[in-house]
Enzyme design. Structure first.
Site, PDB file in Angstrom:
ATOM      1  N   CYS A  18       0.823  -1.215   0.000  1.00 13.76           N
ATOM      2  CA  CYS A  18       0.000   0.000   0.000  1.00 13.76           C
ATOM      3  C   CYS A  18       0.859   1.268   0.000  1.00 13.76           C
ATOM      4  O   CYS A  18       0.460   2.270  -0.590  1.00 13.76           O
ATOM      5  CB  CYS A  18      -1.008  -0.001   1.133  1.00 13.76           C
ATOM      6  SG  CYS A  18      -0.325  -0.034   2.786  1.00 13.76           S
ATOM      7  N   HIS A 127      -2.826   0.934   7.144  1.00  9.29           N
ATOM      8  CA  HIS A 127      -2.947   1.035   5.688  1.00  9.29           C
ATOM      9  C   HIS A 127      -2.678   2.481   5.273  1.00  9.29           C
ATOM     10  O   HIS A 127      -3.178   3.420   5.909  1.00  9.29           O
ATOM     11  CB  HIS A 127      -4.364   0.605   5.280  1.00  9.29           C
ATOM     12  CG  HIS A 127      -4.631   0.679   3.817  1.00  9.29           C
ATOM     13  ND1 HIS A 127      -3.959  -0.074   2.887  1.00  9.29           N
ATOM     14  CD2 HIS A 127      -5.533   1.434   3.117  1.00  9.29           C
ATOM     15  CE1 HIS A 127      -4.417   0.194   1.683  1.00  9.29           C
ATOM     16  NE2 HIS A 127      -5.364   1.111   1.793  1.00  9.29           N
ATOM     17  N   ASP A 142      -7.193   5.600  -2.678  1.00 11.53           N
ATOM     18  CA  ASP A 142      -6.930   4.372  -1.927  1.00 11.53           C
ATOM     19  C   ASP A 142      -6.778   3.191  -2.881  1.00 11.53           C
ATOM     20  O   ASP A 142      -7.648   2.951  -3.728  1.00 11.53           O
ATOM     21  CB  ASP A 142      -8.079   4.129  -0.943  1.00 11.53           C
ATOM     22  CG  ASP A 142      -7.850   2.962  -0.001  1.00 11.53           C
ATOM     23  OD1 ASP A 142      -6.886   2.193  -0.168  1.00 11.53           O
ATOM     24  OD2 ASP A 142      -8.666   2.816   0.932  1.00 11.53           O
TER      25      ASP A 142
END
Length: 191
Positions: A18, A127, A142
């Site tokens: 991520c 995250h 995202d």
């Protein structure tokens, strides 16, 4: 990587990458590869190839904030921690390139491994997410989304930051150019 209907660059989540996707989505390009972030890890901790403190075991990703900050510096940008005790309305949004949020990703249905604190080896609780103004809208970039989502304009972005910060499980990085980092013009009272 996929292109959204608005033709925005958007990498989708793979493995524990991520941080990589957040950087590339924020920069709207394939600016970094996993090997680039692994190299930054080695720069930050020379001699720590396999048990590097800036990424997950065995080099599976899960990069820490030091890697993100170094990667941004390699592109002429800086990351400034936002003091979560402040209201985001103090921000001068015109001087901010984008935002990186680190949010709690821990699921309420904990597995036995997570309860025993063994799951941390396999699944991160945090995250990374990028937000950036493109055109006249802010977007949630995202990597877990199918496509970027429009947040709205400045008022909506400030409210989103306010909501995330009030949840207590979010950290915010302001991504700015070097001059803004020096004069702190990303804050309204700095002008």
């Amino acid at each position: 990587m996929s292109k959204s209907p608005l033709n925005l660059y958007h990498e989708k989540q793979r493995k524990k990458l991520c941080a990589l996707h957040t950087l590339n989505n924020l920069l709207q390009s394939d600016a970094f590869k996993q090997a680039d972030l692994d190299e930054i890890c080695l720069r930050l901790s020379p001699g720590s190839r396999f048990l590097n403190p800036h990424r997950a075991l065995l080099g599976l990703g899960n990069y820490d904030v030091n890697v993100i900050m170094s990667a941004l510096q390699d592109k002429g940008l800086e990351a400034i921690w936002f003091d979560q005790r402040k209201d985001p309305n103090c921000l001068n949004m015109n001087h901010i390139f984008g935002f990186i949020l680190n949010i709690d990703n821990f699921q309420k249905n904990q597995t036995l491994l997570s309860i025993l604190n063994i799951g941390n080896l396999f699944a991160s609780k945090k995250h990374w997410i990028a937000f950036r103004k493109i055109g006249d809208q802010y977007y949630n970039l995202d990597s877990k989304l199918d496509t970027p989502e429009a947040v709205g304009q400045e008022t909506e972005m400030i409210q989103l930051l306010r909501d995330k910060l009030s949840s207590g499980d979010c950290q915010v990085l302001l991504v700015v150019d070097k001059k803004v980092a020096e004069d702190l013009s990303c804050y309204r009272n700095a002008e």
